[in-house]
Design an enzyme around this catalytic site. Structure first.
Site, mmCIF file in Angstrom:
data_model
loop_
_atom_site.group_PDB
_atom_site.id
_atom_site.type_symbol
_atom_site.label_atom_id
_atom_site.label_comp_id
_atom_site.label_asym_id
_atom_site.label_seq_id
_atom_site.Cartn_x
_atom_site.Cartn_y
_atom_site.Cartn_z
ATOM 1 N N ARG A 36 -12.403 -42.753 28.193
ATOM 2 C CA ARG A 36 -13.579 -43.333 27.542
ATOM 3 C C ARG A 36 -14.849 -43.121 28.361
ATOM 4 O O ARG A 36 -15.931 -43.001 27.796
ATOM 5 C CB ARG A 36 -13.360 -44.821 27.280
ATOM 6 N N LYS A 202 3.767 -51.725 10.081
ATOM 7 C CA LYS A 202 3.763 -52.674 8.966
ATOM 8 C C LYS A 202 2.813 -52.288 7.844
ATOM 9 O O LYS A 202 1.731 -51.766 8.090
ATOM 10 C CB LYS A 202 3.303 -54.034 9.486
ATOM 11 N N GLY A 352 -6.024 -45.579 17.190
ATOM 12 C CA GLY A 352 -4.880 -46.409 17.577
ATOM 13 C C GLY A 352 -3.665 -45.617 18.021
ATOM 14 O O GLY A 352 -3.760 -44.648 18.777
ATOM 15 N N GLY A 375 -9.235 -50.653 15.542
ATOM 16 C CA GLY A 375 -9.651 -51.591 14.491
ATOM 17 C C GLY A 375 -10.852 -51.071 13.714
ATOM 18 O O GLY A 375 -10.910 -51.198 12.488
#
Ligand code: AMP
Length: 395
Positions: A36, A202, A352, A375
C-alpha cells in the site's frame, strides 16, 4: 461523472493534504507488507515534482482506547516511505496542535510529511470515524487543497476524507482514479458481454452485489461456499457444506430473478473435512451427510471457461473454493487461467480475498485491474454511492 484528478490542480507552492491508505500490516514495529505504501508513491511523486508540499493522512487499524495506540503509530510507515522515495520524510507524532502546525509551516516545496494515525482521534468521541465537523475543518485549515487517494476507506464518511473534502478544493489521486475508471466503469457502463464471477464463503456478504449485477451483467457464474446455499434452495442435499439456512428464500428469489443468467457449478470437489490431505471425491449430484463441498470440480472449470469466451468485461469477486489449501485451489486457479487467456477483455478483481488468491496463486499480473478496497469495492459493485468518491469535485 469524471472526478477532478490531481493533475487538474495547481500544486506549485501549495500545501497539499493527501488522504492515502497506509493501513499496512505491522508486527513488532516491522511492516510485513508494504504494497500500500508502494502504491501511494505515484501520486506523492507527482505532487512533489509539481512543487507541492505533500502532507499525508492515513488511518492504521482500529483505535478505541489509549491502550490500542500501541503498535498503531505511522512512524514505521513514514520511515519506509522515506526509503522508497529516497528522501527525508517528516513524521509528526500528533494529529493536531502546535508541533504539527509548525512542522507544516517549515515545509519547503517538494517536501513530504506524514501525520500520525488519524484514528488516534477516535479515542475521544470517535471524531475521525464519525466525521466530526470541527476535526475536518481543523485538518482542512492546515492545507490549500485536498487529494483523496485512499479507495479502501471511500465507502466511509470520515473526517480525514469527507470532512477535509467539504472544506477545500478537491481531486482524486491516481489510485482512486483507476478504481473509479474500472470498478465504476463496470457498474455504470460495462463493455459487453459482461461476465461476473462471484464466490467466497457466504451469500449473505454478497447479496447486494448479486442483486445489482443481475440487472447489469450478461452472466453471473457462482462458485465457492455460496454455491451450496443456492443448491440447497433448489432442493439439493449439500451435506456438511457451508450453507446459510436462513438465506434459502432469498437464494430462491435471486435464482428466479436471474433465470439463465445465473450459472451454478455442475460438479464439486468434496471431502470429509477441511484438510489438505483429506481424501477427495468429485460429485455431480447430492452431497452425502458426511462430506462437504470445498471447491468447484473439473467440469465446472470447463463450463466456466466456455462461458467466459468472448467476454469483454469480467469482474471476479470471491474464490471458487478453499484456495488456501492447495487441494482445493484448483477451481480458483482454473478460473484465473481462463480469465488470463481472454483476449481483448477488461478483467477486474473486486478486492479482498480474491486479490489475495490471485497474488498467492501467481496471477496478479494477468488482470487489468486489482481493486485495493475490500468493503469499498463490494459497496461500489452494489451500486452504492461511496462518500469518499462523492465528496470530490466533478471535472
Ligand atoms: P470471501 O471473503 O467472502 O471472498 O470468502 C473467502 C473465503 O471463502 C476464503 O477464505 C475461502 O477459503 C472460503 N471458501 C471458498 N469456498 C469455500 C467452500 N466451498 N467452503 C468453505 N469456505 C470456502
Amino acid at each position: 461523472m469524471a472526478k477532478k484528478t490531481v493533475e487538474d490542480l495547481d500544486l506549485k507552492g501549495k500545501k497539499v493534504l493527501v488522504r492515502v491508505d497506509f493501513n499496512v500490516p505491522i508486527k513488532d514495529d516491522v511492516i510485513t507488507n508494504d504494497n500500500r505504501i508502494v502504491a501511494a508513491i505515484p501520486t506523492i511523486d507527482y505532487i512533489t515534482a509539481e512543487g507541492g508540499k505533500a502532507i499525508l493522512f492515513s488511518h492504521l487499524g482500529r483505535v478505541k482506547t489509549e491502550e490500542d495506540k500501541a503498535g498503531k503509530s505511522l512512524k514505521p510507515v513514514a520511515e519506509r516511505l522515506s526509503e522508497l522515495l529516497g528522501k527525508p520524510v517528516t513524521f509528526v507524532p500528533e494529529t493536531r496542535g502546535k508541533e504539527l502546525e509548525e512542522a507544516i509551516a517549515n515545509m519547503k516545496d517538494g517536501d513530504v510529511l506524514v501525520v500520525e494515525n488519524t484514528r488516534f482521534e477516535d479515542i475521544d468521541g470517535k471524531k475521525e470515524s464519525k466525521n466530526d465537523p470541527e476535526l475536518g475543518k481543523y485538518w482542512a485549515s492546515l492545507g490549500d487543497v485536498f487529494v483523496n487517494d485512499a479507495f479502501g476507506t471511500a465507502h466511509r464518511a470520515h473526517a480525514s476524507n469527507v470532512g477535509i473534502a467539504s472544506n477545500l478544493p478537491t481531486a482524486v489521486g491516481y489510485l482512486m482514479e483507476k478504481e473509479i475508471k474500472f470498478i465504476g466503469g463496470v457498474v455504470e457502463n460495462p463493455q459487453r458481454p459482461f461476465v461476473a464471477i462471484l464466490g467466497g464463503a457466504k451469500v449473505s456478504d454478497k447479496i447486494g452485489v448479486i442483486e445489482n449485477l443481475i440487472d447489469k451483467a450478461d452472466k453471473i457464474l457462482i462458485g465457492g461456499g455460496m454455491t451450496y446455499t443456492f443448491q440447497a434452495a433448489q432442493g439439493r442435499k449439500v451435506g456438511m457444506s457451508i450453507c446459510e439456512k436462513d438465506k434459502l428464500d432469498l437464494a430462491r428469489e435471486l435464482l428466479e430473478k436471474a433465470g439463465d443468467k445465473l450459472i451454478l457449478p455442475v460438479d464439486t470437489v468434496c471431502a470429509p473435512d477441511f484438510d489438505n490431505d483429506a481424501p477427495t471425491t468429485i460429485l455431480t449430484g447430492d452431497i452425502p451427510d458426511d462430506l462437504e463441498g470445498l471447491d468447484i470440480g473439473p467440469e465446472t472449470i470447463k463450463l466456466f471457461t466456455e462461458e467466459l469466451q468472448g467476454a469483454k468485461t469480467v469482474i471476479w469477486n470471491g474464490p471458487m473454493g478453499v484456495f488456501e489449501l492447495p487441494t482445493f485451489a484448483k477451481g480458483t486457479i482454473g478460473v484465473c487461467e481462463a480469465i488470463a487467456n481472454l483476449k481483448d477483455a477488461t478483467t477486474i478483481i473486486g478486492g479482498g480475498d480474491s486479490a489475495a488468491a490471485a497474488i498467492q496463486l501467481g496471477f496478479a499480473d494477468e488482470f487489468t485491474h486489482i481493486s485495493t478496497g475490500g468493503g469499498a469495492s463490494l459497496e461500489y459493485l452494489e451500486g452504492k454511492v461511496l462518500p469518499g468518491v462523492e465528496s470530490i469535485s466533478d471535472k
